[in-house]
Design an enzyme around this catalytic site. Sequence first.
Site, PDB file in Angstrom:
ATOM      1  N   SER A 118      -7.497  23.033  46.590  1.00  0.00           N
ATOM      2  CA  SER A 118      -6.195  22.319  47.319  1.00  0.00           C
ATOM      3  C   SER A 118      -6.691  21.676  48.764  1.00  0.00           C
ATOM      4  O   SER A 118      -5.897  21.065  49.207  1.00  0.00           O
ATOM      5  CB  SER A 118      -4.934  23.102  47.067  1.00  0.00           C
ATOM      6  OG  SER A 118      -5.140  24.157  47.549  1.00  0.00           O
ATOM      7  N   HIS A 139      -7.607  17.718  41.345  1.00  0.00           N
ATOM      8  CA  HIS A 139      -6.393  18.771  41.807  1.00  0.00           C
ATOM      9  C   HIS A 139      -5.222  18.437  40.953  1.00  0.00           C
ATOM     10  O   HIS A 139      -4.384  17.497  40.948  1.00  0.00           O
ATOM     11  CB  HIS A 139      -6.001  18.332  43.328  1.00  0.00           C
ATOM     12  CG  HIS A 139      -5.083  19.289  44.050  1.00  0.00           C
ATOM     13  ND1 HIS A 139      -4.109  18.926  44.905  1.00  0.00           N
ATOM     14  CD2 HIS A 139      -4.994  20.755  43.548  1.00  0.00           C
ATOM     15  CE1 HIS A 139      -3.290  20.021  45.006  1.00  0.00           C
ATOM     16  NE2 HIS A 139      -3.920  21.150  44.554  1.00  0.00           N
ATOM     17  N   GLU A 151      -4.549  14.761  41.240  1.00  0.00           N
ATOM     18  CA  GLU A 151      -5.336  14.014  42.476  1.00  0.00           C
ATOM     19  C   GLU A 151      -6.793  14.006  41.933  1.00  0.00           C
ATOM     20  O   GLU A 151      -7.333  15.054  41.886  1.00  0.00           O
ATOM     21  CB  GLU A 151      -5.062  14.459  43.782  1.00  0.00           C
ATOM     22  CG  GLU A 151      -3.607  14.275  44.197  1.00  0.00           C
ATOM     23  CD  GLU A 151      -3.084  15.171  45.516  1.00  0.00           C
ATOM     24  OE1 GLU A 151      -2.569  14.839  46.376  1.00  0.00           O
ATOM     25  OE2 GLU A 151      -3.909  16.430  45.567  1.00  0.00           O
ATOM     26  N   ASN A 189      -0.473  17.609  49.724  1.00  0.00           N
ATOM     27  CA  ASN A 189      -0.121  18.414  50.433  1.00  0.00           C
ATOM     28  C   ASN A 189      -0.105  17.987  51.902  1.00  0.00           C
ATOM     29  O   ASN A 189       0.472  18.740  52.622  1.00  0.00           O
ATOM     30  CB  ASN A 189      -1.417  19.731  50.367  1.00  0.00           C
ATOM     31  CG  ASN A 189      -1.078  20.472  48.991  1.00  0.00           C
ATOM     32  OD1 ASN A 189      -0.149  20.395  48.503  1.00  0.00           O
ATOM     33  ND2 ASN A 189      -2.267  21.027  48.738  1.00  0.00           N
TER      34      ASN A 189
HETATM   35  N1  CAA Z   1       4.087  27.175  32.865  1.00  0.00           N
HETATM   36  C1  CAA Z   1       4.086  26.165  31.779  1.00  0.00           C
HETATM   37  N2  CAA Z   1       5.539  25.621  31.686  1.00  0.00           N
HETATM   38  C2  CAA Z   1       6.514  26.116  32.457  1.00  0.00           C
HETATM   39  C3  CAA Z   1       6.374  26.980  33.451  1.00  0.00           C
HETATM   40  C4  CAA Z   1       4.971  27.645  33.594  1.00  0.00           C
HETATM   41  N3  CAA Z   1       4.632  28.601  34.726  1.00  0.00           N
HETATM   42  N4  CAA Z   1       7.365  27.166  34.113  1.00  0.00           N
HETATM   43  C5  CAA Z   1       8.391  26.366  33.395  1.00  0.00           C
HETATM   44  N5  CAA Z   1       7.822  25.584  32.361  1.00  0.00           N
HETATM   45  C6  CAA Z   1       8.315  24.752  31.708  1.00  0.00           C
HETATM   46  C7  CAA Z   1       9.120  25.278  30.812  1.00  0.00           C
HETATM   47  O1  CAA Z   1       8.925  26.054  29.577  1.00  0.00           O
HETATM   48  C8  CAA Z   1      10.226  24.020  30.453  1.00  0.00           C
HETATM   49  O2  CAA Z   1       9.511  23.404  29.520  1.00  0.00           O
HETATM   50  P1  CAA Z   1      10.678  22.480  28.399  1.00  0.00           P
HETATM   51  O3  CAA Z   1      11.325  21.357  29.414  1.00  0.00           O
HETATM   52  O4  CAA Z   1       9.274  21.907  27.502  1.00  0.00           O
HETATM   53  O5  CAA Z   1      11.279  23.391  27.634  1.00  0.00           O
HETATM   54  C9  CAA Z   1      10.338  23.433  31.601  1.00  0.00           C
HETATM   55  O6  CAA Z   1       8.933  23.825  32.458  1.00  0.00           O
HETATM   56  C10 CAA Z   1      11.333  23.635  32.665  1.00  0.00           C
HETATM   57  O7  CAA Z   1      11.368  25.150  32.999  1.00  0.00           O
HETATM   58  P2  CAA Z   1      12.807  26.047  33.011  1.00  0.00           P
HETATM   59  O8  CAA Z   1      14.080  25.325  32.255  1.00  0.00           O
HETATM   60  O9  CAA Z   1      12.359  27.311  32.770  1.00  0.00           O
HETATM   61  O10 CAA Z   1      12.944  26.032  34.706  1.00  0.00           O
HETATM   62  P3  CAA Z   1      13.345  24.624  35.361  1.00  0.00           P
HETATM   63  O11 CAA Z   1      13.924  23.740  34.999  1.00  0.00           O
HETATM   64  O12 CAA Z   1      13.939  25.384  36.647  1.00  0.00           O
HETATM   65  O13 CAA Z   1      11.835  24.318  35.918  1.00  0.00           O
HETATM   66  C11 CAA Z   1       9.970  24.041  37.350  1.00  0.00           C
HETATM   67  C12 CAA Z   1      10.956  24.849  36.538  1.00  0.00           C
HETATM   68  C13 CAA Z   1       9.259  23.092  36.306  1.00  0.00           C
HETATM   69  C14 CAA Z   1       8.973  25.082  37.791  1.00  0.00           C
HETATM   70  C15 CAA Z   1      10.923  23.437  38.217  1.00  0.00           C
HETATM   71  O14 CAA Z   1      11.625  24.196  39.014  1.00  0.00           O
HETATM   72  C16 CAA Z   1       9.917  22.412  39.248  1.00  0.00           C
HETATM   73  O15 CAA Z   1       9.617  21.643  38.872  1.00  0.00           O
HETATM   74  N6  CAA Z   1       9.766  22.924  40.639  1.00  0.00           N
HETATM   75  C17 CAA Z   1       8.795  22.538  41.403  1.00  0.00           C
HETATM   76  C18 CAA Z   1       7.416  22.822  41.086  1.00  0.00           C
HETATM   77  C19 CAA Z   1       6.316  22.000  42.180  1.00  0.00           C
HETATM   78  O16 CAA Z   1       6.863  21.560  43.027  1.00  0.00           O
HETATM   79  N7  CAA Z   1       5.222  22.246  41.865  1.00  0.00           N
HETATM   80  C20 CAA Z   1       3.931  21.820  42.744  1.00  0.00           C
HETATM   81  C21 CAA Z   1       3.707  23.008  43.574  1.00  0.00           C
HETATM   82  S1  CAA Z   1       2.490  22.440  44.931  1.00  0.00           S
HETATM   83  C22 CAA Z   1       1.098  22.549  44.109  1.00  0.00           C
HETATM   84  O17 CAA Z   1       0.680  23.009  42.928  1.00  0.00           O
HETATM   85  C23 CAA Z   1      -0.379  22.004  44.810  1.00  0.00           C
HETATM   86  C24 CAA Z   1      -0.802  22.727  45.876  1.00  0.00           C
HETATM   87  O18 CAA Z   1      -1.980  22.712  46.133  1.00  0.00           O
HETATM   88  C25 CAA Z   1       0.054  23.730  46.568  1.00  0.00           C
END
Ligand code: CAA
Length: 283
Positions: A118, A139, A151, A189
């Site tokens: 990242s 990414h 990305e 990021n």
């Molecule tokens: N792995 C796989 N699938 C997952 C998961 C995981 N760790 N956590 C949740 N899910 C799936 C669930 O199975 C569910 O799937 P369906 O819709 O098919 O049923 C879906 O995601 C929604 O999950 P939940 O209902 O349990 O929970 P939620 O609605 O609160 O969603 C979330 C969880 C998807 C994590 C949501 O909160 C979200 O999108 N959060 C923001 C995540 C984000 O911003 N990520 C980017 C981070 S930055 C990065 O990664 C880059 C970097 O370099 C730092």
Amino acid sequence: MFTKIGVVGFGQMGGGITQVAAQSGFPVTTMEVSDELIAKGIGFITKLLDRAIEKGKLDQAAKEKTLGNITGTTDLKDLAECDIVIEAVTEDMVAKKEIFSELERICKPETIFASNTSSLPISDLAAATKRPDKFLGLHFFNPVPVMKLVEVVRTIDTSDAAFDAAFEFAKSLGKSPVKAKDTPGFIANVLLVPYLLDAIRQYEHGLASREDIDDAMKLGCGHPMGPLTLTDFIGLDTILYIADIMFEEFKDSHYAAPPLLRRMVNAGYLGKKSRRGFYDYTA
Ligand code: CAA
């Protein structure tokens, strides 16, 4: 078009990449340092697939097909015939370079190398190989099976052919790739990290409670998670690491890590993975 995929690292990101590639029909060989970590990675994918079956989103045959596409190995040599190898180990330049220089000796000359880093410069990693034209960044975002973005990062040396092949590969995983340049933080990021750092500063200066900061962005701006919950989810150490790299590069106070973040990381408050961060996850 790729027929065999290699992944290095069976952690959160490597496991997610393994899962989406296997679910998209690619045979994937994923390397980890121990059989225990491979079993843990496959166990996590199995749990997610079982949950999808329970929700009626997947059938048993698709689960078995996905798992059948995954081979775990502790030997990097098993990636020799892969068309693309995606490295997804911890953010350690020395460790990543060692992996790529070993892959350089092992893999066929056409194999494209990609890093899921990242924050580390892709061109520095490419320098560990003799194929900078076939080297790029891929990414992914966490959780990989859910987030649509990839990305695709090109350096000044990446060839059009390698870039286009990786871009199409990301699409074939059901992702929506974007074209990024080899600058710290790429696209997302550069925007996300200063926002998270500002939220930490707001909390550090006592301007609002952690819950109110998170609710403001969730309920006021429609974000799925508030910034402090998201920092816990990504890992405080990861955010600190990325912020330090971007600050070092840009010398811009936007990217300066708040003292609270550094203190928390040093004290072992890494977020969800250590069960404590801005919130407590011990329960
Ligand atoms: N792995 C796989 N699938 C997952 C998961 C995981 N760790 N956590 C949740 N899910 C799936 C669930 O199975 C569910 O799937 P369906 O819709 O098919 O049923 C879906 O995601 C929604 O999950 P939940 O209902 O349990 O929970 P939620 O609605 O609160 O969603 C979330 C969880 C998807 C994590 C949501 O909160 C979200 O999108 N959060 C923001 C995540 C984000 O911003 N990520 C980017 C981070 S930055 C990065 O990664 C880059 C970097 O370099 C730092």
